[in-house]
Design an enzyme around this catalytic site. Structure first.
Site, PDB file in Angstrom:
ATOM      1  N   GLU A  27     -26.221 -12.446 -20.436  1.00 50.07           N
ATOM      2  CA  GLU A  27     -26.510 -13.441 -21.270  1.00 50.07           C
ATOM      3  C   GLU A  27     -27.867 -13.769 -21.505  1.00 50.07           C
ATOM      4  O   GLU A  27     -28.949 -13.469 -20.668  1.00 50.07           O
ATOM      5  CB  GLU A  27     -25.729 -14.595 -20.817  1.00 50.07           C
ATOM      6  CG  GLU A  27     -26.165 -16.026 -21.566  1.00 50.07           C
ATOM      7  CD  GLU A  27     -24.885 -16.949 -21.213  1.00 50.07           C
ATOM      8  OE1 GLU A  27     -25.076 -18.138 -21.828  1.00 50.07           O
ATOM      9  OE2 GLU A  27     -24.546 -16.733 -20.020  1.00 50.07           O
ATOM     10  N   ASN A  72     -22.426 -19.247 -22.387  1.00 46.13           N
ATOM     11  CA  ASN A  72     -22.681 -20.562 -23.017  1.00 46.13           C
ATOM     12  C   ASN A  72     -23.643 -20.245 -24.297  1.00 46.13           C
ATOM     13  O   ASN A  72     -23.679 -20.997 -25.493  1.00 46.13           O
ATOM     14  CB  ASN A  72     -23.193 -21.685 -22.282  1.00 46.13           C
ATOM     15  CG  ASN A  72     -22.442 -22.129 -21.074  1.00 46.13           C
ATOM     16  OD1 ASN A  72     -21.090 -21.827 -21.184  1.00 46.13           O
ATOM     17  ND2 ASN A  72     -22.864 -22.789 -20.329  1.00 46.13           N
ATOM     18  N   ASN A 172     -16.546 -18.607 -26.075  1.00 47.13           N
ATOM     19  CA  ASN A 172     -16.615 -18.500 -24.931  1.00 47.13           C
ATOM     20  C   ASN A 172     -16.429 -20.196 -24.515  1.00 47.13           C
ATOM     21  O   ASN A 172     -16.956 -21.024 -25.069  1.00 47.13           O
ATOM     22  CB  ASN A 172     -17.980 -18.268 -24.545  1.00 47.13           C
ATOM     23  CG  ASN A 172     -18.415 -18.495 -22.973  1.00 47.13           C
ATOM     24  OD1 ASN A 172     -18.093 -17.822 -22.053  1.00 47.13           O
ATOM     25  ND2 ASN A 172     -19.159 -19.540 -22.637  1.00 47.13           N
ATOM     26  N   GLU A 173     -15.625 -20.252 -23.371  1.00 43.57           N
ATOM     27  CA  GLU A 173     -15.451 -21.656 -22.807  1.00 43.57           C
ATOM     28  C   GLU A 173     -15.436 -22.964 -23.848  1.00 43.57           C
ATOM     29  O   GLU A 173     -16.088 -23.690 -23.337  1.00 43.57           O
ATOM     30  CB  GLU A 173     -16.541 -21.719 -21.800  1.00 43.57           C
ATOM     31  CG  GLU A 173     -16.491 -20.831 -20.481  1.00 43.57           C
ATOM     32  CD  GLU A 173     -17.400 -21.169 -19.500  1.00 43.57           C
ATOM     33  OE1 GLU A 173     -17.980 -22.022 -19.440  1.00 43.57           O
ATOM     34  OE2 GLU A 173     -17.593 -20.301 -18.495  1.00 43.57           O
ATOM     35  N   TYR A 244     -16.219 -19.272 -10.186  1.00 40.08           N
ATOM     36  CA  TYR A 244     -17.286 -18.970  -9.481  1.00 40.08           C
ATOM     37  C   TYR A 244     -16.977 -19.849  -8.228  1.00 40.08           C
ATOM     38  O   TYR A 244     -16.348 -21.058  -7.927  1.00 40.08           O
ATOM     39  CB  TYR A 244     -18.370 -19.792 -10.050  1.00 40.08           C
ATOM     40  CG  TYR A 244     -19.111 -18.998 -11.317  1.00 40.08           C
ATOM     41  CD1 TYR A 244     -19.747 -17.833 -11.398  1.00 40.08           C
ATOM     42  CD2 TYR A 244     -18.445 -19.456 -12.487  1.00 40.08           C
ATOM     43  CE1 TYR A 244     -20.079 -17.223 -12.547  1.00 40.08           C
ATOM     44  CE2 TYR A 244     -19.017 -18.904 -13.882  1.00 40.08           C
ATOM     45  CZ  TYR A 244     -19.710 -17.789 -13.608  1.00 40.08           C
ATOM     46  OH  TYR A 244     -20.077 -17.211 -14.955  1.00 40.08           O
ATOM     47  N   GLU A 292     -15.912 -13.702 -16.327  1.00 40.42           N
ATOM     48  CA  GLU A 292     -16.769 -14.260 -15.733  1.00 40.42           C
ATOM     49  C   GLU A 292     -16.463 -14.778 -14.206  1.00 40.42           C
ATOM     50  O   GLU A 292     -15.369 -15.381 -14.000  1.00 40.42           O
ATOM     51  CB  GLU A 292     -17.289 -15.679 -16.106  1.00 40.42           C
ATOM     52  CG  GLU A 292     -18.231 -15.414 -17.486  1.00 40.42           C
ATOM     53  CD  GLU A 292     -18.629 -16.821 -18.021  1.00 40.42           C
ATOM     54  OE1 GLU A 292     -19.192 -17.457 -17.038  1.00 40.42           O
ATOM     55  OE2 GLU A 292     -18.867 -16.785 -19.428  1.00 40.42           O
ATOM     56  N   GLN A 351     -23.830 -12.596 -13.430  1.00 40.06           N
ATOM     57  CA  GLN A 351     -24.373 -11.698 -14.270  1.00 40.06           C
ATOM     58  C   GLN A 351     -24.810 -10.495 -13.738  1.00 40.06           C
ATOM     59  O   GLN A 351     -24.833 -10.322 -12.431  1.00 40.06           O
ATOM     60  CB  GLN A 351     -25.365 -12.319 -15.175  1.00 40.06           C
ATOM     61  CG  GLN A 351     -24.871 -13.512 -16.045  1.00 40.06           C
ATOM     62  CD  GLN A 351     -25.700 -14.144 -17.101  1.00 40.06           C
ATOM     63  OE1 GLN A 351     -26.334 -13.629 -17.241  1.00 40.06           O
ATOM     64  NE2 GLN A 351     -25.306 -15.686 -17.436  1.00 40.06           N
TER      65      GLN A 351
END
Length: 503
Positions: A27, A72, A172-173, A244, A292, A351
């Site tokens: 990212e 993001n 994304n999200e 996460y 992710e 990442q």
């Protein structure tokens, strides 16, 4: 010493080992791209400005796919800013991470880097501030051979052949209030469905990923997946999952059991997808892209973006320094992903470089492997063939966050062409070693090829550029095999790979 056993049977197969399980994520965040991948002044930099030492480490890590450019970041990204002559590319404010994006690296540079690193690009489109037309333009730019405005623009920019990107994330999200262009499930579901239909009018065989909820703890979780998949079921292939984990308040026992939560998360997403399938009387299944996942200490100071009038280029952000316990958890999360290989068809460690990453760099200087590098690299290298069903019998201990959990978790893979049976196992006990017995049914006369364990009496040890090798996966001499039983000792807070081979 605790006693535990694992039984595997050659006849009980979960599914194939999927190379896309070993994907990662790049990212435009912090120093992931700039001074991570791209550092023109570095001694190893090539003509495109990409660090050769990082490319070598990515190859060693065994990464299969790389998701790009976010995250993001993608929800405010104008991809056109990153193509053409670099001197003409505009700098833009990145609202996601309160930074300035110089657009020195864009889609063409990323694809060239991916080819150098031997990885498959996985592209995300902006469905936050943009929509159908911008996604179609990017697809045309990347995948059409020529004869159209955008494909000819790509050729004029030096990429004569199409980039031929097959996997695409539809945003994304977007259930997250932090996301630029945050949407309700109905708003996103309709936009994603119409974008997918339009993209398939250009290339029907694309593999498309719909956004799942941004986490299992979100109030939207579950209902978001149901609504989005009800809208998109016929036009997407996968739904995303993000998770996460970190050690909270010194609760090491709960942290080591993080894969219990990942197991529940995957099962819940699969159940929701299958419920939509049943309601729609559909025959095909939607699978999971766990694009992710990692250990991330999001509450630490290094994860706080700049504020106010400070909009730096490539600030130091999310540069967690991982210890041995973090690596054990990362290895255990890979065990969970492999265990669900029948429904998890892709995954991305988030990442790749500098930003919550297995690879770290100094601008213009050294690069090194974090502790989390090693279980990923060894699993990516040696997990092959088929994932076998594992039956685990282990003592149970209590954890604050996840309740009673087995002290041992494990998964096994078998590659018929080589006769290799590989067991990946973790000891979640904080203080007690485990004597593990493996009962391999249908595997006569196995011999031990290699046994490696990652552990350290000080589970807080972290690699640095000055010392990245004091604690590495080390040979485990306790591993033995006779005709029908394999034994190995697992230290507390440890990850182990045991490679066995048929005669």
């Amino acid at each position: 010493m605790l006693l535990a056993s694992v039984t595997v049977d050659r006849a009980f197969v979960v599914g194939p080992v999927r190379r896309r399980t070993f994907g990662s994520f790049v990212e435009h965040l912090g120093r992931c791209v700039y001074t991570g991948l791209h550092d023109p002044g570095h001694p190893t930099a090539d003509a495109d400005g990409f660090r050769g030492d990082v490319v070598d480490l990515v190859r060693e890590l065994g990464v299969s796919t790389v998701r790009y450019p976010g995250g993001n970041f993608v929800s405010g990204y104008r991809w056109e800013d990153g193509i053409g002559p670099r001197a003409q590319r505009p700098a833009r404010l990145d609202l996601a991470w309160h930074s300035t994006e110089p657009n020195t690296v864009g889609v063409d540079e990323f694809v060239r880097w991916a080819r150098k690193a031997g990885v498959e690009p996985m592209m995300a489109v902006n469905l936050g501030t943009r929509g159908i037309q911008e996604a179609l333009d990017l697809l045309e730019y990347c995948n059409i051979r020529g004869g159209t405005a955008w494909s000819d623009r790509r050729r004029a920019n030096g990429a004569e052949e199409p980039h031929d990107i097959r996997m695409w994330c539809l945003g994304n999200e977007l259930d997250g209030p932090w996301q630029t262009g945050h949407k309700t499930a109905h708003e996103y579901g309709r936009l994603a469905a119409e974008t997918a239909r339009a993209m398939r009018q250009i290339q029907p065989d694309l593999e498309l990923v719909a956004c799942g909820s941004s986490g299992s703890g979100m109030p939207t979780f579950g209902e978001w997946e149901r609504v989005v998949l009800t809208e998109t079921y016929d036009v997407v292939d996968l739904v995303s999952a993000h998770a996460y984990y970190c050690e909270e308040d010194g609760d090491l026992a709960s942290f080591l059991a993080s894969a219990v939560d990942m197991d529940h998360f995957i099962d819940a997403v699969v159940a929701t997808a299958d419920a939509v399938r049943a309601a729609r009387k559909a025959t095909r299944r939607i699978h999971v892209s766990f694009d992710e996942w990692n250990v991330w200490y999001a509450g630490r100071a290094e994860s706080r973006p700049p504020t106010g009038d400070d909009w730096p280029v490539a600030p130091t952000l999310l540069e967690d320094r991982y210890n041995v316990a973090d690596a054990v958890v990362a290895g255990s999360l890979l065990i969970s992903l492999l265990r669900h290989t029948d429904r998890v068809h892709a995954a991305s460690l988030a990442q790749l470089v500098n930003v919550i990453a297995p690879i770290m760099t100094e601008p213009g200087g050294r690069s090194w492997r974090q502790t989390t590098f090693h279980p990923f690299a060894l699993t990516a290298r040696h997990a092959a063939g088929e994932v076998l069903l594992t039956a685990i019998d282990a003592p149970v201990h209590d954890t604050t966050r996840f309740g009673p959990v087995p002290a041992v978790d494990a998964v096994a893979t078998y590659e018929p062409s080589t006769g290799d049976l590989v067991l990946f196992a973790v000891n979640r006990s904080v203080s007690r070693p485990v004597a593990l017995t493996l009962h391999p049914r249908g595997f006569p006369r196995l011999r031990v090829v290699e046994a490696l364990t990652l552990s350290n009496p000080d589970h807080t040890w972290s690699a640095t550029p000055d010392d990245a090798t004091s604690v590495l996966p080390h040979p485990n001499p306790s591993a033995t095999a006779d005709d029908d039983t394999v034994r190995v000792d697992l230290p507390p807070v440890s990850w182990t790979m045991l490679r066995l081979r048929l005669p």
